[in-house]
Design a protein around this motif. Structure first.
Motif, PDB file in Angstrom:
ATOM      1  N   ASP A   1       0.833  -1.211   0.000  1.00 58.79           N
ATOM      2  CA  ASP A   1       0.000   0.000   0.000  1.00 58.79           C
ATOM      3  C   ASP A   1       0.862   1.254   0.000  1.00 58.79           C
ATOM      4  O   ASP A   1       0.560   2.240  -0.692  1.00 58.79           O
ATOM      5  CB  ASP A   1      -0.925   0.003   1.220  1.00 58.79           C
ATOM      6  CG  ASP A   1      -2.055  -1.008   1.101  1.00 58.79           C
ATOM      7  OD1 ASP A   1      -2.265  -1.531  -0.021  1.00 58.79           O
ATOM      8  OD2 ASP A   1      -2.716  -1.280   2.116  1.00 58.79           O
ATOM      9  N   ASN A   2       1.931   1.243   0.796  1.00 56.70           N
ATOM     10  CA  ASN A   2       2.822   2.409   0.861  1.00 56.70           C
ATOM     11  C   ASN A   2       3.416   2.722  -0.506  1.00 56.70           C
ATOM     12  O   ASN A   2       3.459   3.885  -0.929  1.00 56.70           O
ATOM     13  CB  ASN A   2       3.945   2.161   1.869  1.00 56.70           C
ATOM     14  CG  ASN A   2       3.458   2.184   3.304  1.00 56.70           C
ATOM     15  OD1 ASN A   2       2.303   2.527   3.574  1.00 56.70           O
ATOM     16  ND2 ASN A   2       4.324   1.818   4.237  1.00 56.70           N
ATOM     17  N   TYR A   3       3.875   1.685  -1.200  1.00 57.89           N
ATOM     18  CA  TYR A   3       4.416   1.888  -2.551  1.00 57.89           C
ATOM     19  C   TYR A   3       3.327   2.390  -3.494  1.00 57.89           C
ATOM     20  O   TYR A   3       3.545   3.342  -4.268  1.00 57.89           O
ATOM     21  CB  TYR A   3       4.998   0.575  -3.089  1.00 57.89           C
ATOM     22  CG  TYR A   3       6.410   0.286  -2.640  1.00 57.89           C
ATOM     23  CD1 TYR A   3       7.483   1.049  -3.110  1.00 57.89           C
ATOM     24  CD2 TYR A   3       6.679  -0.752  -1.762  1.00 57.89           C
ATOM     25  CE1 TYR A   3       8.783   0.779  -2.707  1.00 57.89           C
ATOM     26  CE2 TYR A   3       7.984  -1.034  -1.356  1.00 57.89           C
ATOM     27  CZ  TYR A   3       9.027  -0.260  -1.826  1.00 57.89           C
ATOM     28  OH  TYR A   3      10.306  -0.517  -1.428  1.00 57.89           O
ATOM     29  N   PHE A   4       2.163   1.757  -3.445  1.00 59.90           N
ATOM     30  CA  PHE A   4       1.073   2.087  -4.363  1.00 59.90           C
ATOM     31  C   PHE A   4       0.640   3.548  -4.213  1.00 59.90           C
ATOM     32  O   PHE A   4       0.575   4.300  -5.199  1.00 59.90           O
ATOM     33  CB  PHE A   4      -0.102   1.148  -4.102  1.00 59.90           C
ATOM     34  CG  PHE A   4      -1.366   1.500  -4.839  1.00 59.90           C
ATOM     35  CD1 PHE A   4      -1.385   1.566  -6.224  1.00 59.90           C
ATOM     36  CD2 PHE A   4      -2.535   1.765  -4.149  1.00 59.90           C
ATOM     37  CE1 PHE A   4      -2.546   1.888  -6.914  1.00 59.90           C
ATOM     38  CE2 PHE A   4      -3.702   2.098  -4.821  1.00 59.90           C
ATOM     39  CZ  PHE A   4      -3.705   2.159  -6.196  1.00 59.90           C
ATOM     40  N   TYR A   5       0.365   3.966  -2.977  1.00 57.06           N
ATOM     41  CA  TYR A   5      -0.118   5.336  -2.753  1.00 57.06           C
ATOM     42  C   TYR A   5       0.989   6.368  -2.976  1.00 57.06           C
ATOM     43  O   TYR A   5       0.720   7.491  -3.440  1.00 57.06           O
ATOM     44  CB  TYR A   5      -0.696   5.466  -1.342  1.00 57.06           C
ATOM     45  CG  TYR A   5      -1.964   4.669  -1.151  1.00 57.06           C
ATOM     46  CD1 TYR A   5      -3.072   4.901  -1.965  1.00 57.06           C
ATOM     47  CD2 TYR A   5      -2.052   3.677  -0.179  1.00 57.06           C
ATOM     48  CE1 TYR A   5      -4.244   4.163  -1.808  1.00 57.06           C
ATOM     49  CE2 TYR A   5      -3.214   2.934  -0.006  1.00 57.06           C
ATOM     50  CZ  TYR A   5      -4.308   3.174  -0.834  1.00 57.06           C
ATOM     51  OH  TYR A   5      -5.458   2.446  -0.686  1.00 57.06           O
ATOM     52  N   ALA A   6       2.243   6.002  -2.680  1.00 54.11           N
ATOM     53  CA  ALA A   6       3.355   6.930  -2.917  1.00 54.11           C
ATOM     54  C   ALA A   6       3.563   7.150  -4.411  1.00 54.11           C
ATOM     55  O   ALA A   6       3.808   8.282  -4.855  1.00 54.11           O
ATOM     56  CB  ALA A   6       4.625   6.383  -2.272  1.00 54.11           C
ATOM     57  N   TRP A   7       3.462   6.067  -5.185  1.00 56.13           N
ATOM     58  CA  TRP A   7       3.616   6.216  -6.638  1.00 56.13           C
ATOM     59  C   TRP A   7       2.481   7.043  -7.224  1.00 56.13           C
ATOM     60  O   TRP A   7       2.693   7.822  -8.155  1.00 56.13           O
ATOM     61  CB  TRP A   7       3.654   4.833  -7.296  1.00 56.13           C
ATOM     62  CG  TRP A   7       4.892   4.054  -6.965  1.00 56.13           C
ATOM     63  CD1 TRP A   7       6.062   4.546  -6.449  1.00 56.13           C
ATOM     64  CD2 TRP A   7       5.076   2.635  -7.126  1.00 56.13           C
ATOM     65  NE1 TRP A   7       6.974   3.521  -6.261  1.00 56.13           N
ATOM     66  CE2 TRP A   7       6.406   2.346  -6.676  1.00 56.13           C
ATOM     67  CE3 TRP A   7       4.274   1.605  -7.596  1.00 56.13           C
ATOM     68  CZ2 TRP A   7       6.916   1.053  -6.688  1.00 56.13           C
ATOM     69  CZ3 TRP A   7       4.796   0.318  -7.609  1.00 56.13           C
ATOM     70  CH2 TRP A   7       6.097   0.036  -7.160  1.00 56.13           C
ATOM     71  N   GLN A   8       1.274   6.880  -6.688  1.00 56.28           N
ATOM     72  CA  GLN A   8       0.145   7.678  -7.164  1.00 56.28           C
ATOM     73  C   GLN A   8       0.357   9.165  -6.883  1.00 56.28           C
ATOM     74  O   GLN A   8       0.017  10.023  -7.697  1.00 56.28           O
ATOM     75  CB  GLN A   8      -1.157   7.214  -6.508  1.00 56.28           C
ATOM     76  CG  GLN A   8      -1.773   5.975  -7.135  1.00 56.28           C
ATOM     77  CD  GLN A   8      -3.180   5.726  -6.643  1.00 56.28           C
ATOM     78  OE1 GLN A   8      -3.495   5.949  -5.469  1.00 56.28           O
ATOM     79  NE2 GLN A   8      -4.044   5.261  -7.525  1.00 56.28           N
ATOM     80  N   ALA A   9       0.926   9.448  -5.708  1.00 55.01           N
ATOM     81  CA  ALA A   9       1.138  10.837  -5.305  1.00 55.01           C
ATOM     82  C   ALA A   9       2.501  11.370  -5.748  1.00 55.01           C
ATOM     83  O   ALA A   9       2.830  12.531  -5.461  1.00 55.01           O
ATOM     84  CB  ALA A   9       1.014  10.952  -3.790  1.00 55.01           C
ATOM     85  N   ASP A  10       3.281  10.523  -6.425  1.00 52.74           N
ATOM     86  CA  ASP A  10       4.619  10.894  -6.879  1.00 52.74           C
ATOM     87  C   ASP A  10       5.494  11.348  -5.706  1.00 52.74           C
ATOM     88  O   ASP A  10       6.186  12.367  -5.764  1.00 52.74           O
ATOM     89  CB  ASP A  10       4.540  12.008  -7.926  1.00 52.74           C
ATOM     90  CG  ASP A  10       5.840  12.130  -8.716  1.00 52.74           C
ATOM     91  OD1 ASP A  10       6.603  11.146  -8.747  1.00 52.74           O
ATOM     92  OD2 ASP A  10       6.093  13.210  -9.287  1.00 52.74           O
ATOM     93  N   THR A  11       5.453  10.554  -4.631  1.00 56.98           N
ATOM     94  CA  THR A  11       6.272  10.833  -3.455  1.00 56.98           C
ATOM     95  C   THR A  11       7.097   9.581  -3.114  1.00 56.98           C
ATOM     96  O   THR A  11       6.953   8.532  -3.743  1.00 56.98           O
ATOM     97  CB  THR A  11       5.402  11.196  -2.241  1.00 56.98           C
ATOM     98  OG1 THR A  11       4.509  10.100  -1.950  1.00 56.98           O
ATOM     99  CG2 THR A  11       4.590  12.457  -2.523  1.00 56.98           C
ATOM    100  N   GLU A  12       7.945   9.704  -2.117  1.00 59.37           N
ATOM    101  CA  GLU A  12       8.765   8.575  -1.674  1.00 59.37           C
ATOM    102  C   GLU A  12       7.968   7.705  -0.702  1.00 59.37           C
ATOM    103  O   GLU A  12       7.357   8.225   0.241  1.00 59.37           O
ATOM    104  CB  GLU A  12      10.043   9.071  -0.993  1.00 59.37           C
ATOM    105  CG  GLU A  12      11.062   9.669  -1.949  1.00 59.37           C
ATOM    106  CD  GLU A  12      11.600   8.637  -2.929  1.00 59.37           C
ATOM    107  OE1 GLU A  12      11.841   7.483  -2.510  1.00 59.37           O
ATOM    108  OE2 GLU A  12      11.759   8.982  -4.115  1.00 59.37           O
ATOM    109  N   PRO A  13       7.948   6.397  -0.905  1.00 67.24           N
ATOM    110  CA  PRO A  13       7.197   5.521   0.011  1.00 67.24           C
ATOM    111  C   PRO A  13       7.918   5.363   1.349  1.00 67.24           C
ATOM    112  O   PRO A  13       9.146   5.458   1.414  1.00 67.24           O
ATOM    113  CB  PRO A  13       7.149   4.184  -0.737  1.00 67.24           C
ATOM    114  CG  PRO A  13       8.367   4.201  -1.609  1.00 67.24           C
ATOM    115  CD  PRO A  13       8.567   5.643  -2.007  1.00 67.24           C
TER     116      PRO A  13
END
Length: 406
Positions: free
Chosen positions: A91-103
């Protein structure tokens, strides 16, 4: 052939009905996995055994049932909280990639979670995805395992497949968010490459086994040690010159050493705990077994033997206090009896290199996993990755005895 077509047609129809029902869970992308499932079953249909095909279809729907129960009725029991950590990290990777941030990364083992996150990112997040992938991979692993079994025995193959496939611990580890099935699949593929090497003695199969080892190490860094095992197999079973065998063994062991000493993965650290921490850990869980590492190098071999013994033999009879312990106790007999049989009746096995490799690999992996395990719930999950390889020993012995009387 007609029966096979009828079975396959019935499976596809039921599978399509299941997928239509999945629409209500916003899981339309599972249609793609359904196509993958059909491809896998087409591979299964190449089997000459109708019983094997039926076992695989039963396996598919039993596992699907457990997966839905786990996700929508009540969580299935598991050792520790690894499944929750993998889900959270995905989830951390998924939402970080969506927001273009670091997981936010809270553990070293990230590849499996990244793999899930990639699928979430492409198709959308769904809690069924991990279990469904594992189930498909399990069925394909059965196909390869059948090929391995066929190299050793010519009867009772479906009994061995059923013992592997319907093991309750294996089912529980497959339908939840765990990387175990990926590791199991790669171990089975690794064994298959080594058996092909024994049959044809072509060095390309050693190369294939090393590639499989590297891929497996992405899921668990300890499996990089299989590179060294490939070198050991080549040195013991190849008919090439002793110098070439020695060179290959040294090169592979050197590669493993370099990776071990340069990696910062915490799983490569041998367990070293102080007395106050030991006391705390024992209180935390009744299933813990703590063996203090000796300060002397002379006693180190005894320490390794003790860790391996506890890894394979826990729970003991006096550890039994609930149904799970009873199941775990009888589960261990499925591979301990073959080990004792191999030792006591070694004259039936010592000339069979296939069986010798299976025994060596199980011992090797027991040492690797045993050194980093101090809880027999975790030990069960780890040893289920490879102990099923020993189920073939009693069958081989029975067939050998039958040939003696004919």
């Amino acid at each position: 052939m007609i029966k096979k077509k009828i079975i396959l047609s019935a499976f596809i129809v039921v599978n399509l009905i299941l997928l239509i029902l999945l629409q209500s869970f916003n899981a339309l992308y599972l249609y793609l996995f359904a196509l993958l499932t059909v491809v896998v079953f087409l591979r299964v249909m190449n089997s000459k055994s109708l019983t094997f095909i039926i076992v695989m279809i039963l396996t598919y729907f039993i596992y699907i049932g457990f997966m839905f129960y786990h996700n929508y009725v009540s969580p299935l029991p598991s050792s520790g909280n690894d499944d929750l950590r993998f889900e959270l990290l995905a989830d951390n990777y998924f939402y970080a990639w969506q927001a273009d941030t670091e997981p936010y990364i809270f553990q070293n083992s990230t590849f499996y979670s990244q793999l899930l996150a990639v699928i979430y990112f492409i198709f959308g997040k769904n809690i069924l995805i991990a279990g469904y992938l594992n189930i498909i991979l399990h069925i394909y692993s059965c196909c390869i395992l059948l090929k391995i079994i066929n190299k050793v025995v010519d009867k009772y193959q479906n009994i061995l497949i059923s013992l592997y496939s319907f093991n309750i611990f294996h089912i529980l580890n497959t339908v939840i968010t765990l990387r175990e099935m990926f590791i199991i699949f790669l171990i089975i593929l690794y064994v298959y490459t080594l058996m092909n090497f024994l049959k044809e003695e072509k060095f390309k199969f050693i190369i294939y086994s090393i590639i499989v080892s590297l891929v497996a190490s992405l899921f668990h860094i300890g499996l990089v040690s299989l590179i060294g095992f490939s070198g050991i197999v080549y040195s013991l079973f190849s008919k090439r010159s002793w110098l070439l065998r020695l060179i290959i063994a040294c090169i592979t062991l050197f590669i493993v050493s370099i990776i071990f000493f340069t990696s910062d993965d915490s799983k490569l650290d041998l367990v070293q705990k102080k007395d106050d921490v030991l006391a705390m850990d024992v209180i935390e869980s009744r299933t813990d077994y703590i063996i203090v590492e000796p300060p002397s190098l002379i006693l180190k071999p005894l320490y390794i033997i003790a860790k391996t013994f506890f890894f394979l033999d826990k729970p003991f009879f006096w550890d039994i206090s609930n149904v799970s312990d009873v199941l775990a106790y009888f589960e261990k007999l499925l591979y301990l009896i073959p080990i004792f049989l191999y030792i006591i009746k070694n004259k039936y096995f010592r000339h069979n290199d296939y069986i010798n490799i299976l025994i060596l690999l199980v011992i090797f992996l027991s040492v690797i996993y045993g050194m980093g395990t101090e809880n027999y719930g975790t030990a069960i999950r780890h040893r289920e990755k490879f102990v099923y390889l020993l189920y073939i020993i009693p069958i081989y012995y029975i067939l050998s005895k039958e040939r003696e009387f004919t």
